[in-house]
Design an enzyme around this catalytic site. Structure first.
Site, mmCIF file in Angstrom:
data_model
loop_
_atom_site.group_PDB
_atom_site.id
_atom_site.type_symbol
_atom_site.label_atom_id
_atom_site.label_comp_id
_atom_site.label_asym_id
_atom_site.label_seq_id
_atom_site.Cartn_x
_atom_site.Cartn_y
_atom_site.Cartn_z
ATOM 1 C CB SER A 28 -0.854 0.001 1.278
ATOM 2 O OG SER A 28 -1.550 1.211 1.436
ATOM 3 C CE1 TYR A 62 -4.282 -2.228 5.321
ATOM 4 C CE2 TYR A 62 -3.368 -0.087 4.790
ATOM 5 C CZ TYR A 62 -3.943 -1.275 4.383
ATOM 6 O OH TYR A 62 -4.143 -1.516 3.040
HETATM 7 N N1 NAP Z 1 -8.618 -0.170 -1.708
HETATM 8 C C1 NAP Z 1 -7.533 0.537 -1.423
HETATM 9 O O1 NAP Z 1 -7.544 1.784 -1.433
HETATM 10 C C2 NAP Z 1 -6.243 -0.170 -1.101
HETATM 11 C C3 NAP Z 1 -5.074 0.588 -1.048
HETATM 12 C C4 NAP Z 1 -3.883 -0.049 -0.738
HETATM 13 C C5 NAP Z 1 -3.864 -1.404 -0.510
HETATM 14 N N2 NAP Z 1 -5.013 -2.116 -0.551
HETATM 15 C C6 NAP Z 1 -4.944 -3.558 -0.289
HETATM 16 O O2 NAP Z 1 -5.591 -4.242 -1.331
HETATM 17 C C7 NAP Z 1 -5.985 -5.535 -0.899
HETATM 18 C C8 NAP Z 1 -7.408 -5.814 -1.342
HETATM 19 O O3 NAP Z 1 -8.284 -4.946 -0.649
HETATM 20 P P1 NAP Z 1 -9.549 -4.241 -1.350
HETATM 21 O O4 NAP Z 1 -9.282 -2.786 -1.355
HETATM 22 O O5 NAP Z 1 -9.880 -4.936 -2.613
HETATM 23 O O6 NAP Z 1 -10.663 -4.487 -0.217
HETATM 24 P P2 NAP Z 1 -11.958 -5.409 -0.193
HETATM 25 O O7 NAP Z 1 -12.891 -5.057 -1.289
HETATM 26 O O8 NAP Z 1 -12.459 -5.317 1.216
HETATM 27 O O9 NAP Z 1 -11.366 -6.858 -0.460
HETATM 28 C C9 NAP Z 1 -10.643 -7.553 0.518
HETATM 29 C C10 NAP Z 1 -10.579 -9.002 0.112
HETATM 30 O O10 NAP Z 1 -9.798 -9.718 1.102
HETATM 31 C C11 NAP Z 1 -10.502 -10.876 1.457
HETATM 32 N N3 NAP Z 1 -10.196 -11.329 2.796
HETATM 33 C C12 NAP Z 1 -10.249 -10.639 3.960
HETATM 34 N N4 NAP Z 1 -9.928 -11.447 4.992
HETATM 35 C C13 NAP Z 1 -9.675 -12.668 4.454
HETATM 36 C C14 NAP Z 1 -9.313 -13.935 4.986
HETATM 37 N N5 NAP Z 1 -9.143 -14.127 6.313
HETATM 38 N N6 NAP Z 1 -9.136 -14.969 4.139
HETATM 39 C C15 NAP Z 1 -9.328 -14.815 2.817
HETATM 40 N N7 NAP Z 1 -9.663 -13.647 2.248
HETATM 41 C C16 NAP Z 1 -9.841 -12.598 3.068
HETATM 42 C C17 NAP Z 1 -11.975 -10.525 1.301
HETATM 43 O O11 NAP Z 1 -12.730 -11.706 1.052
HETATM 44 P P3 NAP Z 1 -13.696 -12.452 2.101
HETATM 45 O O12 NAP Z 1 -14.224 -11.407 3.049
HETATM 46 O O13 NAP Z 1 -14.755 -13.045 1.217
HETATM 47 O O14 NAP Z 1 -12.832 -13.472 2.757
HETATM 48 C C18 NAP Z 1 -11.948 -9.651 0.064
HETATM 49 O O15 NAP Z 1 -12.030 -10.446 -1.085
HETATM 50 C C19 NAP Z 1 -5.770 -5.534 0.623
HETATM 51 O O16 NAP Z 1 -4.558 -6.202 0.931
HETATM 52 C C20 NAP Z 1 -5.650 -4.055 0.956
HETATM 53 O O17 NAP Z 1 -4.907 -3.843 2.131
HETATM 54 C C21 NAP Z 1 -6.206 -1.526 -0.858
#
Ligand code: NAP
Length: 248
Positions: free
Chosen positions: A143, A156
């Site tokens: 991130s 985080y």
């Molecule tokens: N969106 C942003 O602005 C942003 C910025 C920087 C980094 N990121 C990173 O991008 C990645 C994806 O996040 P996102 O933004 O796409 O958020 P999101 O829409 O909330 O997706 C998160 C995903 O992680 C899965 N997950 C959570 N806990 C889990 C577990 N114990 N086992 C398996 N899967 C799990 C969720 O699936 P289930 O709940 O179905 O398990 C979901 O598919 C994360 O690592 C986040 O830190 C996001």
């Protein structure tokens, strides 16, 4: 296997929403075989069905990344069904922001378990296959918060700094096996990430800020596609991107 995306076997954790889902759609549309992991089985099964109906190849394997046996089964399923694993995208993560003084110890544990240990379990599941294949590509998701620390985001940030550190160590260790490594550090992207912030005041202020600047999840999917698509002798190790309007 030469560069390109067509016919590559791509395992994605966190494929039930946001960045993982968008990447599954984007890579499948370019001919990748996608193997989808997440806890919400209904979501990944519906996505696999939708992609299959559109003529792509997709499998759903319900997976909790805090369970190392489940993560190994996710990757082993890809290898058993499709003969190999070309790309492991360790994307699952969560960001329940709160200042340290609120002592949200369960959320600290959860972030460490999913954001750090989940990535390590993904590496552990993919590495033996990739070593044997003498090819493969491990992509970890950090991130902007793996580069800067904001008050209220300390734990985080610590997990995302850890993802960068372990990705760099991985990069240096897997050179003998012809394995590529990429760490992608997104800025604000519109996903479900903020829905899991438990502290409602912080959730509201974060949503207000992020909603004004966030870019679409397809942005991340294009970054993944870029790294995967490069020829085999090109190792794209780091990608950091932000919305143009994001100051931090
Ligand atoms: N969106 C942003 O602005 C942003 C910025 C920087 C980094 N990121 C990173 O991008 C990645 C994806 O996040 P996102 O933004 O796409 O958020 P999101 O829409 O909330 O997706 C998160 C995903 O992680 C899965 N997950 C959570 N806990 C889990 C577990 N114990 N086992 C398996 N899967 C799990 C969720 O699936 P289930 O709940 O179905 O398990 C979901 O598919 C994360 O690592 C986040 O830190 C996001």
């Amino acid at each position: 296997m030469s560069g390109g995306i067509d016919n590559k076997v791509v395992v994605i954790t966190g494929a039930s929403s946001g960045l993982g889902e968008a990447t599954a759609r984007h890579l499948a549309a370019q001919g990748a075989i996608v193997v989808l992991g997440a806890r919400r089985a209904d979501r990944i099964e519906a996505l696999a069905e939708e992609l299959t109906a559109a003529g792509h190849t997709a499998r759903a394997v319900p997976t909790d990344v805090t369970d190392r046996d489940k993560v190994r089964r996710l990757v082993d399923t890809a290898v058993e069904e499709f003969g190999r694993v070309d790309v492991m995208l360790n994307n699952a993560g969560l960001m329940p922001l709160a200042p340290l003084e609120r002592l949200k110890l369960d959320e600290w544990d959860q972030m460490i378990d999913v954001n750090i240990k989940g990535v390590l379990y993904g590496v552990a599941a993919a590495l033996p296959h990739m070593k044997e294949q003498r090819s493969g590509h491990i992509i970890n998701v950090s991130s902007v918060y793996g580069h800067v620390v904001d008050p209220g985001a300390t734990v985080y940030c610590a997990t995302k700094f850890a993802v960068r550190a372990l990705s760099e160590g991985l990069r240096r260790e897997v050179k003998p096996y012809n394995i590529r490594t990429t760490v992608i550090s997104p800025g604000a992207v519109s996903t479900e990430l903020l829905e899991h912030i438990g502290e409602k005041d912080i959730q509201a202020e974060t949503k207000e800020f992020v909603s004004k600047i966030a870019v679409g999840a397809d942005t991340f999917a294009r970054m993944v596609a870029f790294a995967v698509n490069e020829p085999d002798d090109v190792d794209v190790n780091e990608i950091l991107f932000r919305p143009t309007a994001q100051p931090v």
